[in-house]
Design an enzyme around this catalytic site. Structure first.
Site, PDB file in Angstrom:
ATOM      1  N   GLU A 227       9.631  69.391  67.616  1.00 24.53           N
ATOM      2  CA  GLU A 227       9.551  70.439  68.635  1.00 24.53           C
ATOM      3  C   GLU A 227       8.485  71.462  68.244  1.00 24.53           C
ATOM      4  O   GLU A 227       8.505  72.009  67.146  1.00 24.53           O
ATOM      5  CB  GLU A 227      10.924  71.098  68.789  1.00 24.53           C
ATOM      6  CG  GLU A 227      11.919  70.146  69.459  1.00 24.53           C
ATOM      7  CD  GLU A 227      13.379  70.463  69.168  1.00 24.53           C
ATOM      8  OE1 GLU A 227      13.677  71.609  68.813  1.00 24.53           O
ATOM      9  OE2 GLU A 227      14.208  69.536  69.275  1.00 24.53           O
TER      10      GLU A 227
ATOM     11  N   PHE B 159      20.044  71.424  62.971  1.00 22.17           N
ATOM     12  CA  PHE B 159      19.825  70.624  64.184  1.00 22.17           C
ATOM     13  C   PHE B 159      19.939  69.130  63.892  1.00 22.17           C
ATOM     14  O   PHE B 159      20.031  68.323  64.809  1.00 22.17           O
ATOM     15  CB  PHE B 159      18.465  70.929  64.819  1.00 22.17           C
ATOM     16  CG  PHE B 159      18.226  72.375  65.152  1.00 22.17           C
ATOM     17  CD1 PHE B 159      19.263  73.300  65.167  1.00 22.17           C
ATOM     18  CD2 PHE B 159      16.965  72.828  65.460  1.00 22.17           C
ATOM     19  CE1 PHE B 159      19.040  74.638  65.456  1.00 22.17           C
ATOM     20  CE2 PHE B 159      16.719  74.162  65.765  1.00 22.17           C
ATOM     21  CZ  PHE B 159      17.759  75.064  65.763  1.00 22.17           C
TER      22      PHE B 159
ATOM     23  N   PHE C 176      15.312  73.328  62.341  1.00 19.48           N
ATOM     24  CA  PHE C 176      16.296  73.874  61.417  1.00 19.48           C
ATOM     25  C   PHE C 176      17.204  72.742  60.959  1.00 19.48           C
ATOM     26  O   PHE C 176      17.602  71.885  61.758  1.00 19.48           O
ATOM     27  CB  PHE C 176      17.129  74.966  62.091  1.00 19.48           C
ATOM     28  CG  PHE C 176      16.390  76.269  62.218  1.00 19.48           C
ATOM     29  CD1 PHE C 176      16.511  77.251  61.239  1.00 19.48           C
ATOM     30  CD2 PHE C 176      15.551  76.505  63.286  1.00 19.48           C
ATOM     31  CE1 PHE C 176      15.821  78.438  61.342  1.00 19.48           C
ATOM     32  CE2 PHE C 176      14.855  77.697  63.396  1.00 19.48           C
ATOM     33  CZ  PHE C 176      14.984  78.673  62.426  1.00 19.48           C
ATOM     34  N   ALA C 177      17.565  72.803  59.680  1.00 20.99           N
ATOM     35  CA  ALA C 177      18.346  71.718  59.101  1.00 20.99           C
ATOM     36  C   ALA C 177      19.605  71.428  59.908  1.00 20.99           C
ATOM     37  O   ALA C 177      20.003  70.277  60.051  1.00 20.99           O
ATOM     38  CB  ALA C 177      18.710  72.062  57.665  1.00 20.99           C
TER      39      ALA C 177
ATOM     40  N   ALA D  33      15.397  67.099  71.995  1.00 23.12           N
ATOM     41  CA  ALA D  33      16.199  65.874  72.114  1.00 23.12           C
ATOM     42  C   ALA D  33      16.197  65.220  70.746  1.00 23.12           C
ATOM     43  O   ALA D  33      15.521  64.226  70.510  1.00 23.12           O
ATOM     44  CB  ALA D  33      15.569  64.953  73.161  1.00 23.12           C
ATOM     45  N   GLU D  34      16.968  65.808  69.834  1.00 22.77           N
ATOM     46  CA  GLU D  34      16.888  65.399  68.440  1.00 22.77           C
ATOM     47  C   GLU D  34      17.288  63.949  68.234  1.00 22.77           C
ATOM     48  O   GLU D  34      16.646  63.232  67.467  1.00 22.77           O
ATOM     49  CB  GLU D  34      17.740  66.326  67.566  1.00 22.77           C
ATOM     50  CG  GLU D  34      17.174  67.726  67.372  1.00 22.77           C
ATOM     51  CD  GLU D  34      17.343  68.649  68.570  1.00 22.77           C
ATOM     52  OE1 GLU D  34      18.082  68.276  69.502  1.00 22.77           O
ATOM     53  OE2 GLU D  34      16.753  69.742  68.582  1.00 22.77           O
TER      54      GLU D  34
ATOM     55  N   HIS E 105      22.075  78.677  62.168  1.00 22.86           N
ATOM     56  CA  HIS E 105      20.668  78.584  61.747  1.00 22.86           C
ATOM     57  C   HIS E 105      20.473  78.930  60.278  1.00 22.86           C
ATOM     58  O   HIS E 105      19.368  79.268  59.872  1.00 22.86           O
ATOM     59  CB  HIS E 105      19.789  79.537  62.572  1.00 22.86           C
ATOM     60  CG  HIS E 105      19.524  79.084  63.967  1.00 22.86           C
ATOM     61  ND1 HIS E 105      20.458  79.131  64.967  1.00 22.86           N
ATOM     62  CD2 HIS E 105      18.413  78.583  64.548  1.00 22.86           C
ATOM     63  CE1 HIS E 105      19.927  78.682  66.088  1.00 22.86           C
ATOM     64  NE2 HIS E 105      18.697  78.346  65.882  1.00 22.86           N
TER      65      HIS E 105
HETATM   66  C1  LIG Z   1      19.596  71.535  69.120  1.00 25.96           C
HETATM   67  C2  LIG Z   1      18.550  72.586  69.022  1.00 25.96           C
HETATM   68  N1  LIG Z   1      17.263  72.215  68.963  1.00 25.96           N
HETATM   69  C3  LIG Z   1      16.283  73.130  68.885  1.00 25.96           C
HETATM   70  C4  LIG Z   1      16.575  74.455  68.862  1.00 25.96           C
HETATM   71  C5  LIG Z   1      15.473  75.512  68.731  1.00 25.96           C
HETATM   72  N2  LIG Z   1      15.296  76.198  69.996  1.00 25.96           N
HETATM   73  C6  LIG Z   1      15.901  77.365  70.276  1.00 25.96           C
HETATM   74  S1  LIG Z   1      15.623  77.873  71.833  1.00 25.96           S
HETATM   75  C7  LIG Z   1      14.674  76.536  72.172  1.00 25.96           C
HETATM   76  C8  LIG Z   1      14.063  76.370  73.515  1.00 25.96           C
HETATM   77  C9  LIG Z   1      15.084  76.211  74.575  1.00 25.96           C
HETATM   78  O1  LIG Z   1      14.463  76.020  75.795  1.00 25.96           O
HETATM   79  P1  LIG Z   1      15.280  76.186  77.144  1.00 25.96           P
HETATM   80  O2  LIG Z   1      16.498  75.349  77.081  1.00 25.96           O
HETATM   81  O3  LIG Z   1      14.351  75.929  78.254  1.00 25.96           O
HETATM   82  O4  LIG Z   1      15.754  77.704  77.152  1.00 25.96           O
HETATM   83  P2  LIG Z   1      14.856  79.013  77.201  1.00 25.96           P
HETATM   84  O5  LIG Z   1      14.585  79.421  75.787  1.00 25.96           O
HETATM   85  O6  LIG Z   1      13.625  78.699  77.954  1.00 25.96           O
HETATM   86  O7  LIG Z   1      15.695  80.010  77.904  1.00 25.96           O
HETATM   87  C10 LIG Z   1      14.587  75.704  71.062  1.00 25.96           C
HETATM   88  C11 LIG Z   1      13.803  74.458  70.999  1.00 25.96           C
HETATM   89  C12 LIG Z   1      17.932  74.819  68.900  1.00 25.96           C
HETATM   90  N3  LIG Z   1      18.320  76.089  68.828  1.00 25.96           N
HETATM   91  N4  LIG Z   1      18.888  73.865  69.010  1.00 25.96           N
END
Ligand SMILES: Cc1ncc(C[n+]2csc(CCOP(=O)(O)OP(=O)(O)O)c2C)c(N)n1
Ligand SMILES: Cc1ncc(C[n+]2csc(CCOP(=O)(O)OP(=O)(O)O)c2C)c(N)n1
Ligand SMILES: [Mg+2]
Ligand SMILES: [Mg+2]
Lengths: 324, 323, 324, 323
Positions: free
Chosen positions: B29, B84, B81-82, B57-58, B127
């Site tokens: 990501e 995830f 992050f670990a 989409a881990e 986290h």
């Molecule tokens: C399972 C997981 N993968 C990655 C992350 C890191 N992360 C935090 S917010 C985010 C983006 C989320 O995008 P969206 O669902 O569109 O929500 P938005 O931030 O745009 O409101 C990511 C990749 C996470 N917290 N959890």
């Protein structure tokens, strides 16, 4: 599509190998000559065969817990498969894998898998590897109707669609996941509809008609190879046998489907269907078919003999192959 | 020798190994823009085919790394992050770790997973986890926890060249740590611990970000003539048992210092090893200094109270040496 | 749909509370008075507000890492939220959760969540609980465009559809997941299309128009309450601020969107839109709006004071609350 | 007292607790028909609202259990095989385990997870794992590993009544074990170990299906006047440290016997505990007898070679007692 005789006979041979192998495996597992969980594909020969017939040798497949048919259709050797089922050192995985984990890298078979839905991301990655390495290889991914409810289905199809990866997703919809009817746990009647969620083509295919499977698969493989991305094929089919060999023992009197339903599907047997086509098309003689059947019987007998006579692995081998 | 941060060390290792082998590629990501900086600039050097932003989409992309590895490429897969990894545990534990064995050695699985672990201040329970303990008992994974820039570079390069699945854990609070790194090809083998400080009275086995802290405690205690040997295992699997046990044979006392939890944790794992194979060397129990067995809380005073820290390490050492 | 004045003013108040709270939180986090990762929803006030306005107090919601707006819209107290952000003992979670984990069970707020996609199965289960317990409660589930690519999206929508659970899935599509444009990682242009994969209704909604959101949400909530199952709403919106407060510091010069794009969306501000509606409809006076704004400013100042003056938790509390 | 199998014990506990509390319900793959028999007949007693076949979607339905628990019901959630938890690890480790703590105690999380674990003969690497070790270091989960029908019934009932997430591990090879179970309400508290056999020379802490095997070994050795005390912790979290340590205080020797892996495993966890808190009691190292650190192989001779077994336990005991 006008198919040559060789191809037709190859497909017949593949379906015959699957049918005879699986029937024998069922009997051997019932007789406890094969340990562990064994899932057979009797009645589902056409989907594996039609798809793999559309692939090249260097193309790859991923398979499932019900994987013998896919491996055989991709060219798997019956002797090494049977030896693996027997847990012998001469088996494909030296006895370490068993029925649910057979692999043959030389044939592009990345493996059966005991985890429902696990093959989908693996196939996606295999297709990605073709892009990274700059080869033309396509990957076909077999999975069941049950697996189509797993998150990996969604994540894989989205990823493959976004990256336009050369992969063909083949759902073998046999109407059941274990003992649960698909319609009671699946929100759509046709899995193929789910292609819309990824903006990719989705087709409902008669999974018991090897020629129809082959046609759709060829188109999807060509699309993939041309860099146009993935396709979702839903092959409607049915397993004649139980989910797992021996299930009667623990299910007891309980049943999850009617005899009538089973018989209706038996009437749609992929092999009988092919016989009929052969007779009607006039392309193939009964002698050809009989010869193939006999050759397969010989091959299978030899495979069983090979498996029976092969040595078990030695206890000392247990720690090998964890790491390179 | 050039001064390099922990993050720059990662970046260098990635760039060097990607230049070396065209079948390597990076995905995860936001690896293109790279929030933490580890993959910054790779897109310019290697282009979008080999540097890929994935969907969130881990399971999908970690599983894709498994397939790509089996199909002959060499994925470097970042899971931000670990914790995830929990979303892709099947792909790591049931697939990457086992497919080589289950296939009787047919599958090669040259994947390098990278992730940020540990508490970095107010990131809270989802986290801040160390997570490596959960991989210890899987069998089939290599686990790397570099404690400084130089080791990071050398270990990460070795991980990328390794034909097995390797998870490299990068502590979120070490990112800015600076150090001189040997110029030219710098490789550190997996499975070789480092004695980061030689001492006589007690062995501290410290993991990852706990290593610099253990060194600080050792410095302080040296002023009182308490001589602490600090061993950094560097990789948890394979584990360099010999270096650890030799140290304990010399000092006769051991503390294991880890930011993970106590129950089932990495400190517990190493403590049991010392307790079993080093029993005859020991003058006292193997002490474990770890984070308390609670989810990591958000509020600074609570976070501080939860985490393994120097004061507790010092207390454990003093108790063992009786001063 | 003719909406009463009280409801309109409530929605205005909700949006104002969100806007002012988030703006302040951004500043406090920038000034390091708030630790940890902070994600704000400035520009996205209408989706949270319109959906929650369609809910009863006993109805439940699940939220995300960008959750302040949802909590406020469902009635969350600014003082206890702010205290939580400050890590104080008087915060909603006694300082144990922080921005990404705020919960208020008394208001049916099952929690923000630091894991993308985690709220979807939880919301599904909350809806299932209503069926088990025989209550009429509906659950609304907020998630982002990025989350719609997670496997939990698929598994949850399928499960909710099959069991016809009383849940409304609300995708706030702000075009980005972190710094990645949605279209580069998502195989469809409109997330609402994915409803087809579950045979449930899916609607594209102007997420910056609180009245449109309210209309669609009311319909979906009514459907859910009547036992007709889930709906997928896609609220198109935009975040004015970065993904996380302070991102400029580590992203440096790199940017992932144009100023023009940001400005276009600012022009579509949900609050300005509402002001205009108020003026045109003649239902609501400017004085009303100003009064609400002033009241909210007072509320917010008090909240900050409360947060600043509240005690930090004591170290001894660290081991409490793991188990009952 | 009626003779009951391990599976019947599960079935009884479920039926009794479901009758007791209308907010309990059962869900999982094929729980209606119930391949192993644990949930057999519940559909007839409690109907389709409370006995639900789920799609094959572990993250989805395990996560739904989390939501249902927070919303006031009491889910009993079956994950067929323990290793399928890997598909729902986030839901268990980041959600069920942490939400109570993160919410400052607001969330109640009364979920009982049930799963089959362990090797049952040729099920191979993805269907033979113990898995509980991976949950040990999470903090926030209770882990129950019953070794016999009576404990199973009593512990499962306690688990269902517990307001925290509890995972009950049912060994696949114990299903047919029979035993008399006390009639009427039979509860076994979580966190209380059982001394299954009293002995003098060595303590064997045995987990789950290893308990009956340890008892067999103890029987055999008794003939040579080697007196073995067998302690069954019954729950790994909470762990009854007192009973374990008291036993070692008496015998001065300890072996931990577990079917899980060595590295990071449950045996290692308990061995480290004994090594630290029981150091002064020990006349020799705490021995760990576990499964080898390899994925569980399919073929019978390999599987046998991999698994923890009676012969290795016996050898470890003999070495410790010097006979
Ligand atoms: C399972 C997981 N993968 C990655 C992350 C890191 N992360 C935090 S917010 C985010 C983006 C989320 O995008 P969206 O669902 O569109 O929500 P938005 O931030 O745009 O409101 C990511 C990749 C996470 N917290 N959890
Ligand atoms: C992740 C996971 N969940 C559950 C199972 C148990 N299981 C094995 S096969 C099966 C049914 C699969 O159904 P489907 O995908 O339709 O394939 P079919 O057996 O019908 O060929 C289940 C639930 C598993 N192996 N893996
Ligand atoms: Mg099926
Ligand atoms: Mg977004």
């Amino acid at each position: 599509m006008d198919l040559g005789k060789d191809l037709l006979l190859d497909m017949y041979r593949s379906m015959t190998r699957i049918r005879l192998f699986e029937t024998k495996v069922r009997d051997l597992a019932t007789a406890n000559e094969i340990p562990g969980f064994v899932h057979v594909s009797i009645g589902e020969e056409a989907s594996a065969t039609g798809v793999c017939a559309a692939l090249r040798k260097t193309d790859r497949i991923t398979s499932t817990h019900r994987g013998h048919s896919h491996l055989i259709a991709k060219g798997g050797r019956l002797d090494r498969m049977m030896a693996e089922l027997f847990g012998k050192r001469t088996g494909y995985c030296k006895g370490k894998g068993g029925s649910m984990h057979i692999v043959d890298f030389s044939l592009g078979i990345l493996g059966a898998n005991g985890i429902v839905g696990a093959g989908l991301p693996i196939a996606t990655g295999s297709a990605l590897a073709a892009v990274i390495a700059g080869t033309e290889d396509v990957t076909a991914c077999f999975f069941g109707d049950g697996a189509s409810n797993e998150g990996t289905f969604h994540e894989s199809l989205n990823l493959a669609a976004v990256w336009k990866l050369p992969v063909v997703f083949v759902c073998e919809n046999n109407g059941f996941g274990e003992f649960t009817p698909m319609r009671t746990v699946t929100s759509v009647k046709d899995i193929a509809v789910r292609a819309k969620a990824y903006d990719i083509p989705g087709h409902i295919v008669d999974g018991n008609d090897v020629l129809e499977v082959y046609r759709y698969a060829s188109e999807a493989v060509a699309r993939a190879r041309a860099g146009e991305g993935p396709t979702l094929l839903e092959c409607k089919t049915y397993r004649w046998e139980g989910h797992v060999v021996g299930e009667q023992a623990f299910l007891g009197a309980a049943s999850y489907r009617t005899e009538q339903e089973v018989n209706e599907w038996k009437a749609r047997c992929p092999l009988i269907r092919f016989d009929k086509f052969a007779a009607e098309s006039g392309k193939i003689s009964v002698t050809d078919l009989q010869r193939i059947k006999q050759e397969t019987e010989v091959e299978l007998e030899a495979a069983i003999k090979f498996a029976r006579e092969s040595p078990l692995p030695d206890a000392s081998e247990v720690t090998e192959d964890v790491f390179t | 020798m050039a001064v390099t941060t922990y993050i720059q060390a990662i970046n260098q290792a990635l760039a060097e190994e990607m230049a070396r082998d065209p079948l390597t590629f990076v995905m995860g990501e936001d690896v293109v823009l790279s929030a933490f900086g580890a993959t910054k600039g790779l897109i310019d050097k290697f282009g979008p085919t080999r540097v890929r932003n994935t969907p969130i989409a881990e399971a999908g992309f970690v599983g894709a790394a498994v397939g790509a590895a089996m199909a002959g490429t060499r994925p470097i897969c970042e899971v931000e992050f670990a914790s995830f990894f929990y979303c892709a545990f099947d792909q790591v534990c049931n697939q990457a770790a086992k497919l080589r064995y289950m296939s009787g050695g047919q599958a090669r699985m040259p994947i390098t997973f990278r992730c940020v672990y540990g508490a970095m201040g107010g990131a809270a329970a989802q986290h801040s986890e160390t997570v490596y303990a959960q991989f210890l008992s899987v069998a089939g994974l290599k686990l790397v926890v570099p404690s400084n820039p130089s080791d990071m570079k050398g270990l990460l390069k070795s991980a990328i060249r390794d034909d097995n699945p390797v998870i490299v854990f990068e502590h979120g609070a070490l990112g800015g740590h600076r150090e001189e790194i040997p110029a030219g090809e710098h490789l550190v083998p997996l499975g070789k611990a480092a004695v980061k400080r030689v001492g006589e009275h007690v062995t501290v086995v410290a993991i990852g970000a706990m290593v610099p802290r253990a060194l600080k405690v050792a410095d302080r205690l040296a002023k009182e003539n308490i001589s602490v040997e600090v061993v950094d295992p560097r990789t948890l699997i394979p584990l360099d048992e010999d270096t650890i046990l030799s140290s304990v044979e010399k000092t006769n006392r051991a503390v294991v210092f880890d930011e993970g939890h106590l129950r089932g944790g990495a400190a517990t794992d190493i403590a049991a090893l010392i307790g079993e194979k080093g029993f005859d060397f020991l003058d006292g129990p193997v002490r474990r200094v770890t984070t308390l067995d609670v989810p990591i809380p958000f509020s600074p005073p609570l976070e501080k109270a939860a985490l393994a820290n120097e004061a507790r390490l010092e207390a454990a050492i003093r108790e063992l040496v009786g001063r």
